[in-house]
Write a protein that holds these residues in place. Structure first.
Motif, PDB file in Angstrom:
ATOM      1  N   HIS A   1      15.464 -10.904  -8.929  1.00 26.25           N
ATOM      2  CA  HIS A   1      16.214 -10.254  -9.095  1.00 26.25           C
ATOM      3  C   HIS A   1      17.640 -11.423  -8.906  1.00 26.25           C
ATOM      4  CE1 HIS A   1      15.657  -6.196  -8.903  1.00 26.25           C
ATOM      5  NE2 HIS A   1      16.336  -6.088 -10.572  1.00 26.25           N
TER       6      HIS A   1
ATOM      7  N   HIS B   1      22.856 -14.727 -14.355  1.00 28.45           N
ATOM      8  CA  HIS B   1      24.437 -13.759 -15.068  1.00 28.45           C
ATOM      9  C   HIS B   1      25.817 -14.491 -14.793  1.00 28.45           C
ATOM     10  CE1 HIS B   1      22.396 -11.114 -17.470  1.00 28.45           C
ATOM     11  NE2 HIS B   1      22.069 -10.521 -16.605  1.00 28.45           N
TER      12      HIS B   1
ATOM     13  N   ARG C   1      28.987 -13.956 -16.622  1.00 28.54           N
ATOM     14  CA  ARG C   1      28.628 -12.343 -17.305  1.00 28.54           C
ATOM     15  C   ARG C   1      28.782 -11.592 -15.763  1.00 28.54           C
ATOM     16  NH1 ARG C   1      25.321 -14.155 -21.216  1.00 28.54           N
ATOM     17  NH2 ARG C   1      23.333 -14.269 -20.366  1.00 28.54           N
ATOM     18  N   TYR C   2      30.161 -11.682 -15.404  1.00 32.67           N
ATOM     19  CA  TYR C   2      29.968 -11.506 -13.991  1.00 32.67           C
ATOM     20  C   TYR C   2      29.690  -9.618 -13.592  1.00 32.67           C
ATOM     21  CZ  TYR C   2      32.500 -15.798 -13.536  1.00 32.67           C
ATOM     22  OH  TYR C   2      32.602 -17.413 -13.851  1.00 32.67           O
ATOM     23  N   SER C   3      30.168  -8.676 -14.293  1.00 32.96           N
ATOM     24  CA  SER C   3      29.862  -7.103 -14.554  1.00 32.96           C
ATOM     25  C   SER C   3      28.534  -7.426 -14.514  1.00 32.96           C
ATOM     26  CB  SER C   3      30.136  -6.884 -15.679  1.00 32.96           C
ATOM     27  OG  SER C   3      30.380  -7.236 -16.677  1.00 32.96           O
ATOM     28  N   GLU C   4      27.310  -7.980 -14.756  1.00 29.03           N
ATOM     29  CA  GLU C   4      26.299  -7.834 -16.111  1.00 29.03           C
ATOM     30  C   GLU C   4      25.083  -8.683 -14.251  1.00 29.03           C
ATOM     31  OE1 GLU C   4      27.896  -9.003 -17.950  1.00 29.03           O
ATOM     32  OE2 GLU C   4      27.306  -8.270 -19.893  1.00 29.03           O
TER      33      GLU C   4
ATOM     34  N   GLU D   1      26.771  -8.326 -11.491  1.00 23.71           N
ATOM     35  CA  GLU D   1      27.425  -7.278 -10.195  1.00 23.71           C
ATOM     36  C   GLU D   1      25.925  -6.040 -10.354  1.00 23.71           C
ATOM     37  OE1 GLU D   1      31.241  -5.959 -10.568  1.00 23.71           O
ATOM     38  OE2 GLU D   1      32.140  -7.792  -9.722  1.00 23.71           O
ATOM     39  N   GLU D   2      25.984  -5.552 -11.573  1.00 28.01           N
ATOM     40  CA  GLU D   2      24.902  -4.913 -11.823  1.00 28.01           C
ATOM     41  C   GLU D   2      23.560  -5.322 -11.884  1.00 28.01           C
ATOM     42  OE1 GLU D   2      23.064  -1.258 -12.921  1.00 28.01           O
ATOM     43  OE2 GLU D   2      25.186  -1.815 -12.805  1.00 28.01           O
ATOM     44  N   VAL D   3      22.868  -5.802 -11.838  1.00 31.02           N
ATOM     45  CA  VAL D   3      21.429  -6.609 -10.823  1.00 31.02           C
ATOM     46  C   VAL D   3      21.331  -6.718  -9.802  1.00 31.02           C
ATOM     47  CG1 VAL D   3      20.104  -8.705 -10.617  1.00 31.02           C
ATOM     48  CG2 VAL D   3      20.991  -8.170 -12.922  1.00 31.02           C
TER      49      VAL D   3
ATOM     50  N   GLN E   1      21.309  -2.907  -9.149  1.00 34.42           N
ATOM     51  CA  GLN E   1      19.250  -3.002  -8.562  1.00 34.42           C
ATOM     52  C   GLN E   1      18.893  -3.167  -7.568  1.00 34.42           C
ATOM     53  OE1 GLN E   1      18.548  -4.003 -12.865  1.00 34.42           O
ATOM     54  NE2 GLN E   1      20.732  -2.619 -13.849  1.00 34.42           N
TER      55      GLN E   1
END
Length: 203
Positions: A169, A176, A181-184, A186-188, A191
């Motif tokens: 992770h 990212h 790809r900052y939103s991706e 943040e999503e990882v 998680q």
């Protein structure tokens, strides 16, 4: 006897390190290494060289640490006790990368990833692979790194290997981020927060 005391001290130093008790780790390692040095024979020096590397590593002396860890890997196959040896490729990879020896780091981590795979040890193979991906990202070899991250992540989930999943992770977050790809990322990160983190971070 003196020899047993030295070995006990360095192993306790490693234990304290893994428990994040750094002051106690340094004290035990220093005491054990000084005792081993006073004995002066080749066998005790070979038995404690990995712990000497750890002593340097904790102090941020990564060049000296990497040399000691590689020496330890060169002799570990002749010794029955491998409690600490499985960590050595991780320490070498991190130390070598921090001093800019990226190919050295990649070589060790990839070799031990393949070795663990051949031995059917998915746990360590996945951990080496996730750490390898982090080094590849630092070399800007993003496509290759992503392939390793995805494979390590898949196997880590399949085998419930939270430690390897944590590192995978981390690699995916960095990937990212490097791609913008900052939103991706943040999503990882969200998680990843649900998984147990390892005692110590080697990447």
């Amino acid at each position: 006897d003196t020899r047993s005391a030295a070995v006990c001290d360095v192993y306790m130093g490693a234990f304290y390190y893994l428990c994040d008790r750094l002051d106690e780790a340094m004290a035990s390692l220093e005491r054990g290494l000084q005792t081993a040095e006073s004995l002066g024979d080749d066998d005790i020096q070979a038995s404690t060289v990995a712990f000497k590397g750890l002593y340097y590593y904790i102090q941020g002396l990564y060049r000296e640490a990497a040399d000691c860890f590689e020496h330890a890997l060169a002799v570990e196959h002749t010794r029955d006790d491998r409690v600490f040896n499985q960590y050595l490729p991780l320490f070498i990879g991190h130390s070598a990368a921090l001093i800019g020896h990226f190919n050295r780091a990649v070589g060790v981590l990839d070799a031990y990833r393949r070795k663990a795979q051949l031995e059917g040890d998915k746990s360590w193979a996945t951990l080496y692979q996730a750490s390898l991906a982090m080094v590849l990202l630092r070399m800007n070899r993003r496509k290759e790194a992503l392939a390793h991250i995805n494979e390590a992540r898949e196997v880590a989930i399949e085998t419930s290997n939270d430690r390897a999943l944590y590192f995978a992770h981390r690699g995916l977050i960095l990937y990212h981020y490097m791609e913008g790809r900052y939103s991706e990322a943040e999503e990882v990160a969200r998680q990843a927060s649900s998984y147990e983190q390892p005692e110590r971070d080697y990447t």
